[in-house]
Design a protein around this motif. Structure first.
Motif, PDB file in Angstrom:
ATOM      1  N   ASP A 179     -17.081   6.510 -11.378  1.00 19.78           N
ATOM      2  CA  ASP A 179     -16.774   5.877 -10.091  1.00 19.78           C
ATOM      3  C   ASP A 179     -15.277   5.668  -9.886  1.00 19.78           C
ATOM      4  O   ASP A 179     -14.841   5.359  -8.779  1.00 19.78           O
ATOM      5  CB  ASP A 179     -17.517   4.545  -9.949  1.00 19.78           C
ATOM      6  CG  ASP A 179     -17.108   3.518 -10.983  1.00 19.78           C
ATOM      7  OD1 ASP A 179     -16.709   3.906 -12.108  1.00 19.78           O
ATOM      8  OD2 ASP A 179     -17.177   2.313 -10.691  1.00 19.78           O
ATOM      9  N   ARG A 199     -23.337   1.531 -13.035  1.00 23.62           N
ATOM     10  CA  ARG A 199     -22.725   2.368 -12.004  1.00 23.62           C
ATOM     11  C   ARG A 199     -22.588   3.826 -12.425  1.00 23.62           C
ATOM     12  O   ARG A 199     -22.597   4.717 -11.570  1.00 23.62           O
ATOM     13  CB  ARG A 199     -21.336   1.838 -11.626  1.00 23.62           C
ATOM     14  CG  ARG A 199     -21.321   0.443 -11.038  1.00 23.62           C
ATOM     15  CD  ARG A 199     -19.945   0.122 -10.435  1.00 23.62           C
ATOM     16  NE  ARG A 199     -18.855   0.308 -11.376  1.00 23.62           N
ATOM     17  CZ  ARG A 199     -18.398  -0.615 -12.213  1.00 23.62           C
ATOM     18  NH1 ARG A 199     -18.965  -1.812 -12.236  1.00 23.62           N
ATOM     19  NH2 ARG A 199     -17.376  -0.367 -13.025  1.00 23.62           N
ATOM     20  N   ASN A 200     -22.456   4.077 -13.724  1.00 26.96           N
ATOM     21  CA  ASN A 200     -22.037   5.400 -14.179  1.00 26.96           C
ATOM     22  C   ASN A 200     -23.001   6.125 -15.110  1.00 26.96           C
ATOM     23  O   ASN A 200     -22.764   7.286 -15.462  1.00 26.96           O
ATOM     24  CB  ASN A 200     -20.679   5.280 -14.886  1.00 26.96           C
ATOM     25  CG  ASN A 200     -19.566   4.917 -13.924  1.00 26.96           C
ATOM     26  OD1 ASN A 200     -19.094   5.743 -13.147  1.00 26.96           O
ATOM     27  ND2 ASN A 200     -19.145   3.650 -13.962  1.00 26.96           N
TER      28      ASN A 200
END
Length: 520
Positions: free
Chosen positions: A40, A195-196
């Protein structure tokens, strides 16, 4: 105690279950290949060996320096271009074994993580996030090569650095997050994973948090923390029970009564008092102080701060009350935890029967004779082995089993004992000292520390890795070809790992836990 004895004592206490001896994993890499993954914040290039890809030194939060010292972790900055993932980030600032200099390569700008992912294609894989040990004052995620774990179980492995010592656990007036900055870093890393994970082939809905020693304590803290809820879905606690504690003089000679949690108010008062030792009367001064000066105060800040936003309730209280994440848990210990420290009692002479009786009185007072009857040295190979067994059972193992009993009321729990007494010491123990299955001796069976395991031990390693990664995948360690591992709450037994196979064992009986629970 001689100067040399003091130095050896300091060296042992600084590692407290961490891997700080500079172990370099033996590389089996073939011709390197490059893989690029977009996070991100920007793309990063990993290094592949045909079976797995490693991405090192990825920032998961901004550097906690300058005005950001003693604040919660902030978002990392984005970068342009492709980041080189072949180099690990700096180790979080920590002192050498004598506390007189910063460990080479350590720095405050240290909030980095490493990702190992198998090249095997398929659906999103379980993610295992590793928290290193070291008494919350040393160690690094960089020391743990996750290749074995990743390849054996087809899982994504993430290891992280988090702030340590005074920089991670300071308490001071005006700091509502006193005693929790290192724990907050761990949560920031877990949010990064959410998120990743998919970019690395991982499943953010299937994350296992695991750690050893202080990493186990950290896992316990995250289970109790409202801020961590939903960031992981299973937990493995190795040698780091919430309730782990020591009577005086039990862990090492001269030790005071020890546990791992303290109210924010207590930490704030301590910080205000000891800050003056480095000439600071306010927080602004501490934010400008030399890191080495701050780390000389680390012995005052080895506690997680309770009554804080991150830990509103002491993890021990939360566990008894059923507060916190109710997720499947593996929890256990090495069979002879205290053997890691026992040699410290021989720094000034052999630990004979007289010393054994002397230290029983120091630690247990008028209950010493009762303990001596349960643990007569004649049952063991030496008074030292008797003493190490007392320490292992009282401080480490029975506290973990008591915690597991509480957890098992609300979620599946699997308990274990790493009992391979042939484990090769990877630390600098004195010649001739009997180490048995000492604290942290299971780590080379889970991570690649180089050629430490013989073929029989490699089989133990394969068994443990299969259990650990089965658990990460489904919440149940059992699988085809493995001896059945029963849930602790249903059976009262745990799984023992040693050369010759995994077996079911009544751990409470083996370690005299009813005796210790009843000792008043």
């Amino acid at each position: 105690m001689t100067t040399q004895s003091v130095r050896r004592l300091a060296a042992a206490l600084t590692v407290t279950g961490a891997l700080t001896v500079g172990i370099t994993a033996v590389s089996t890499a073939q011709e390197p290949q490059a893989d690029v993954v977009r996070t991100d914040k920007g793309p990063v290039r990993g290094v592949a060996d045909g079976r797995s890809v490693v991405f090192n030194g990825i920032p998961y939060a901004a550097p906690p320096v300058g005005a950001q010292r003693f604040t919660l972790p902030q978002p990392a900055a984005a970068w342009s271009g492709v980041r080189d993932g072949s180099k690990k980030g700096a180790v979080c600032a920590q002192t050498n074994t004598e506390g007189t200099a910063l460990l080479p390569g350590s720095a405050e700008d240290c909030l980095y993580l490493n990702v190992t992912t198998p090249r095997k294609p398929g659906k999103p894989k379980p993610v295992m996030v590793w928290l290193h040990g070291g008494g919350w004052n040393n160690g690094s995620g960089n020391d743990y090569d996750g290749t074995w774990l990743s390849e054996t179980g087809d899982v994504v492995v993430v290891s992280i650095n988090y702030r340590l010592g005074t920089l991670g656990f300071l308490g001071y007036p005006g700091l509502k997050d006193s005693g929790t900055y290192g724990l907050a870093d761990q949560q920031a890393a877990l949010r990064w994973v959410q998120r990743n994970a998919r970019a690395f082939g991982g499943d953010p809905r299937n994350v296992t948090l695991l750690g050893e020693s202080a990493g186990g304590l950290s896992t316990c803290a995250q289970l109790a923390s409202p801020g961590a809820r939903g960031l992981f879905h299973k937990a493995i606690i190795e040698s780091g029970a919430c309730s782990m504690n020591w009577p005086a003089d039990l862990q090492y000679p001269g030790a005071t009564v020890q546990d791992w949690w303290a109210p924010r108010s207590e930490l704030k008062a301590t910080g205000e008092t000891v800050g003056k030792q480095i000439g600071c009367d306010d927080l602004a001064c501490l934010r400008k102080a030399d890191p080495l000066q701050l780390l000389t105060l680390t012995r005052y800040f080895g506690h997680g701060g309770t009554g804080t936003p991150l830990l509103p309730v002491d993890p021990r209280t939360a566990l008894k009350a059923g507060i916190g994440s109710r997720v499947p848990v593996i929890e256990g210990n090495t069979r002879d935890e205290q053997a890691y420290f026992g040699w410290l009692f021989e720094l000034d002479g052999k630990f004979d029967e007289a010393k054994y009786q002397q230290y029983l009185v120091k630690s247990f007072g008028d209950r010493a004779a009762t303990v001596a009857r349960r643990y007569p040295s004649s049952k063991y190979d030496s008074p030292m082995q008797a003493w190490n067994t007392v320490g292992s059972d009282r401080a480490w193992i029975c506290t973990a089993l008591t915690d597991s009993k509480q957890r098992a009321k609300r979620a599946p729990v699997y308990t274990y004992s790493f009992a391979d007494r042939t484990a090769t010491p990877y630390l600098d123990f004195p010649p001739g000292y009997r180490t048995d299955a000492y604290h942290s001796s299971e780590l080379p069976y889970l991570f690649d520390f180089g050629p430490l395991l013989n073929p029989a031990q490699q089989e133990v390693s394969r068994t443990m890795l299969r259990y650990w990664t089965n658990f990460a995948r489904t919440g149940d360690p059992n699988g085809p070809g493995l001896p059945v591992w029963k849930q602790y709450g249903r059976s009262g037994t745990g799984q023992s790992f040693q050369v010759g196979g995994a077996t079911s064992v009544d751990l409470d009986a083996l370690h005299n836990c009813d005796f210790w629970r009843g000792l008043k």
